[in-house]
Design a protein around this motif. Structure first.
Motif, PDB file in Angstrom:
ATOM      1  N   LYS A   1       4.575 -14.824  -7.513  1.00  0.00           N
ATOM      2  CA  LYS A   1       5.182 -15.144  -6.036  1.00  0.00           C
ATOM      3  C   LYS A   1       5.342 -13.931  -5.376  1.00  0.00           C
ATOM      4  O   LYS A   1       6.170 -13.790  -4.357  1.00  0.00           O
ATOM      5  N   CYS A   2       4.575 -12.863  -5.553  1.00  0.00           N
ATOM      6  CA  CYS A   2       4.480 -11.657  -4.505  1.00  0.00           C
ATOM      7  C   CYS A   2       2.960 -10.945  -4.746  1.00  0.00           C
ATOM      8  O   CYS A   2       2.486 -11.123  -5.687  1.00  0.00           O
ATOM      9  N   VAL A   3       2.938 -10.380  -3.545  1.00  0.00           N
ATOM     10  CA  VAL A   3       1.591  -9.270  -3.680  1.00  0.00           C
ATOM     11  C   VAL A   3       2.171  -8.093  -2.882  1.00  0.00           C
ATOM     12  O   VAL A   3       2.591  -8.160  -1.964  1.00  0.00           O
ATOM     13  N   PRO A   4       1.581  -7.048  -3.424  1.00  0.00           N
ATOM     14  CA  PRO A   4       2.075  -5.659  -2.839  1.00  0.00           C
ATOM     15  C   PRO A   4       1.121  -5.523  -1.705  1.00  0.00           C
ATOM     16  O   PRO A   4       0.263  -6.055  -1.293  1.00  0.00           O
ATOM     17  N   SER A   5       2.011  -4.852  -0.758  1.00  0.00           N
ATOM     18  CA  SER A   5       1.324  -4.567   0.443  1.00  0.00           C
ATOM     19  C   SER A   5       0.184  -3.505   0.671  1.00  0.00           C
ATOM     20  O   SER A   5       0.024  -2.934  -0.361  1.00  0.00           O
ATOM     21  N   GLY A   6      -0.689  -3.719   1.596  1.00  0.00           N
ATOM     22  CA  GLY A   6      -1.805  -2.669   1.616  1.00  0.00           C
ATOM     23  C   GLY A   6      -3.007  -3.518   0.902  1.00  0.00           C
ATOM     24  O   GLY A   6      -2.965  -4.261   0.338  1.00  0.00           O
ATOM     25  N   THR A   7      -4.036  -2.469   1.112  1.00  0.00           N
ATOM     26  CA  THR A   7      -5.368  -3.018   0.170  1.00  0.00           C
ATOM     27  C   THR A   7      -5.238  -2.436  -1.016  1.00  0.00           C
ATOM     28  O   THR A   7      -6.226  -2.663  -1.982  1.00  0.00           O
ATOM     29  N   TYR A   8      -4.437  -1.368  -1.444  1.00  0.00           N
ATOM     30  CA  TYR A   8      -4.818  -0.713  -2.838  1.00  0.00           C
ATOM     31  C   TYR A   8      -3.402   0.052  -2.926  1.00  0.00           C
ATOM     32  O   TYR A   8      -2.656   0.554  -1.995  1.00  0.00           O
ATOM     33  N   GLY A   9      -3.093  -0.121  -4.473  1.00  0.00           N
ATOM     34  CA  GLY A   9      -1.655   0.687  -4.759  1.00  0.00           C
ATOM     35  C   GLY A   9      -0.530   0.000  -4.348  1.00  0.00           C
ATOM     36  O   GLY A   9      -0.795  -1.331  -4.323  1.00  0.00           O
ATOM     37  N   ASN A  10       0.572   0.587  -4.131  1.00  0.00           N
ATOM     38  CA  ASN A  10       1.940  -0.036  -3.726  1.00  0.00           C
ATOM     39  C   ASN A  10       2.317  -1.261  -4.989  1.00  0.00           C
ATOM     40  O   ASN A  10       3.288  -1.898  -4.614  1.00  0.00           O
ATOM     41  N   LYS A  11       1.950  -1.041  -6.257  1.00  0.00           N
ATOM     42  CA  LYS A  11       2.022  -2.049  -7.209  1.00  0.00           C
ATOM     43  C   LYS A  11       3.675  -2.060  -7.665  1.00  0.00           C
ATOM     44  O   LYS A  11       4.198  -2.874  -8.072  1.00  0.00           O
ATOM     45  N   HIS A  12       4.066  -0.971  -7.312  1.00  0.00           N
ATOM     46  CA  HIS A  12       5.681  -0.947  -7.660  1.00  0.00           C
ATOM     47  C   HIS A  12       6.758  -1.895  -7.020  1.00  0.00           C
ATOM     48  O   HIS A  12       7.620  -2.026  -7.305  1.00  0.00           O
ATOM     49  N   GLU A  13       5.901  -2.100  -5.665  1.00  0.00           N
ATOM     50  CA  GLU A  13       6.793  -3.082  -4.987  1.00  0.00           C
ATOM     51  C   GLU A  13       6.879  -4.710  -5.713  1.00  0.00           C
ATOM     52  O   GLU A  13       7.733  -5.498  -5.234  1.00  0.00           O
ATOM     53  N   CYS A  14       5.829  -4.931  -6.555  1.00  0.00           N
ATOM     54  CA  CYS A  14       5.953  -6.305  -7.359  1.00  0.00           C
ATOM     55  C   CYS A  14       5.833  -6.153  -8.727  1.00  0.00           C
ATOM     56  O   CYS A  14       4.524  -5.969  -9.192  1.00  0.00           O
ATOM     57  N   PRO A  15       6.787  -5.611  -9.518  1.00  0.00           N
ATOM     58  CA  PRO A  15       6.533  -5.466 -10.933  1.00  0.00           C
ATOM     59  C   PRO A  15       5.564  -6.532 -11.962  1.00  0.00           C
ATOM     60  O   PRO A  15       4.896  -6.048 -12.668  1.00  0.00           O
ATOM     61  N   CYS A  16       6.047  -7.684 -11.516  1.00  0.00           N
ATOM     62  CA  CYS A  16       5.180  -8.553 -12.263  1.00  0.00           C
ATOM     63  C   CYS A  16       3.997  -8.522 -12.131  1.00  0.00           C
ATOM     64  O   CYS A  16       3.085  -8.740 -13.236  1.00  0.00           O
ATOM     65  N   TYR A  17       3.531  -8.445 -10.801  1.00  0.00           N
ATOM     66  CA  TYR A  17       1.905  -8.160 -10.390  1.00  0.00           C
ATOM     67  C   TYR A  17       1.493  -7.068 -11.034  1.00  0.00           C
ATOM     68  O   TYR A  17       0.389  -6.930 -11.574  1.00  0.00           O
ATOM     69  N   ARG A  18       2.349  -6.093 -11.034  1.00  0.00           N
ATOM     70  CA  ARG A  18       1.718  -4.775 -11.836  1.00  0.00           C
ATOM     71  C   ARG A  18       1.414  -4.809 -13.244  1.00  0.00           C
ATOM     72  O   ARG A  18       0.755  -4.293 -13.883  1.00  0.00           O
ATOM     73  N   ASP A  19       2.429  -5.267 -13.724  1.00  0.00           N
ATOM     74  CA  ASP A  19       2.465  -5.526 -15.639  1.00  0.00           C
ATOM     75  C   ASP A  19       1.476  -6.640 -15.953  1.00  0.00           C
ATOM     76  O   ASP A  19       1.300  -6.715 -17.149  1.00  0.00           O
TER      77      ASP A  19
ATOM     78  N   SER B   1      -7.268  -9.791 -21.167  1.00  0.00           N
ATOM     79  CA  SER B   1      -7.362  -9.553 -22.804  1.00  0.00           C
ATOM     80  C   SER B   1      -7.808  -8.190 -23.140  1.00  0.00           C
ATOM     81  O   SER B   1      -7.390  -7.997 -24.391  1.00  0.00           O
ATOM     82  N   LYS B   2      -8.176  -7.454 -22.345  1.00  0.00           N
ATOM     83  CA  LYS B   2      -8.601  -6.138 -22.764  1.00  0.00           C
ATOM     84  C   LYS B   2      -7.343  -5.115 -22.722  1.00  0.00           C
ATOM     85  O   LYS B   2      -7.536  -4.041 -22.924  1.00  0.00           O
ATOM     86  N   GLY B   3      -6.387  -5.421 -22.092  1.00  0.00           N
ATOM     87  CA  GLY B   3      -5.339  -4.818 -21.791  1.00  0.00           C
ATOM     88  C   GLY B   3      -5.480  -3.938 -20.534  1.00  0.00           C
ATOM     89  O   GLY B   3      -4.400  -3.025 -20.147  1.00  0.00           O
ATOM     90  N   LYS B   4      -6.382  -4.279 -19.747  1.00  0.00           N
ATOM     91  CA  LYS B   4      -6.505  -3.595 -18.256  1.00  0.00           C
ATOM     92  C   LYS B   4      -5.826  -4.538 -17.317  1.00  0.00           C
ATOM     93  O   LYS B   4      -5.428  -5.598 -17.520  1.00  0.00           O
ATOM     94  N   ASP B   5      -5.195  -3.884 -16.088  1.00  0.00           N
ATOM     95  CA  ASP B   5      -4.719  -4.545 -15.020  1.00  0.00           C
ATOM     96  C   ASP B   5      -5.635  -5.741 -14.580  1.00  0.00           C
ATOM     97  O   ASP B   5      -6.872  -5.797 -14.425  1.00  0.00           O
ATOM     98  N   LYS B   6      -4.836  -7.045 -14.439  1.00  0.00           N
ATOM     99  CA  LYS B   6      -5.475  -8.093 -14.078  1.00  0.00           C
ATOM    100  C   LYS B   6      -5.346  -8.380 -12.750  1.00  0.00           C
ATOM    101  O   LYS B   6      -6.388  -8.840 -12.059  1.00  0.00           O
ATOM    102  N   CYS B   7      -4.277  -7.661 -12.010  1.00  0.00           N
ATOM    103  CA  CYS B   7      -4.418  -7.910 -10.545  1.00  0.00           C
ATOM    104  C   CYS B   7      -5.083  -6.886  -9.729  1.00  0.00           C
ATOM    105  O   CYS B   7      -4.740  -5.626 -10.038  1.00  0.00           O
ATOM    106  N   PRO B   8      -5.561  -7.190  -8.628  1.00  0.00           N
ATOM    107  CA  PRO B   8      -6.461  -6.287  -7.839  1.00  0.00           C
ATOM    108  C   PRO B   8      -5.065  -5.436  -7.010  1.00  0.00           C
ATOM    109  O   PRO B   8      -4.144  -5.936  -6.714  1.00  0.00           O
TER     110      PRO B   8
END
Length: 89
Positions: A60-78, A82-89
């Motif tokens: 229910k959230c998306v970080p601002s900007g086109t890259y980074g800022n994932k601290h704004e949405c911990p769920c999105y960041r975390d 299945s390979k343990g890499k970030d799922k969300c762009p």
């Protein structure tokens, strides 16, 4: 009397389902607009939009900007694939 009750129940169910559809479509419009901003500069835009949409619906959230800022949405960041890499762009 049973027919009146059945009709009233049917009307209530239709109204309830209609309001739920509007809520889900509003959420989708939110994710579509936020992911459109997030993926504006992506090299593979369709893939970015797909995974951003999945993450947005779940978090229910998306970080601002086109890259980074994932601290704004911990769920999105975390969220991880299945390979343990970030799922969300």
């Amino acid at each position: 009397m049973k027919l009146v009750f059945a009709n009233a129940l049917l009307v209530c169910l239709l109204l309830l389902s209609s309001s739920m559809l509007q809520i889900s479509m509003a959420g989708s419009a939110f994710c579509d607009s936020k992911c459109g901003e997030r993926c504006a500069k992506a090299g593979v835009q369709d893939r970015c939009l797909k995974f951003c949409g999945i993450c947005c619906e779940k978090c229910k959230c998306v970080p601002s900007g086109t890259y980074g800022n994932k601290h704004e949405c911990p769920c999105y960041r975390d969220l991880k694939n299945s390979k343990g890499k970030d799922k969300c762009p």
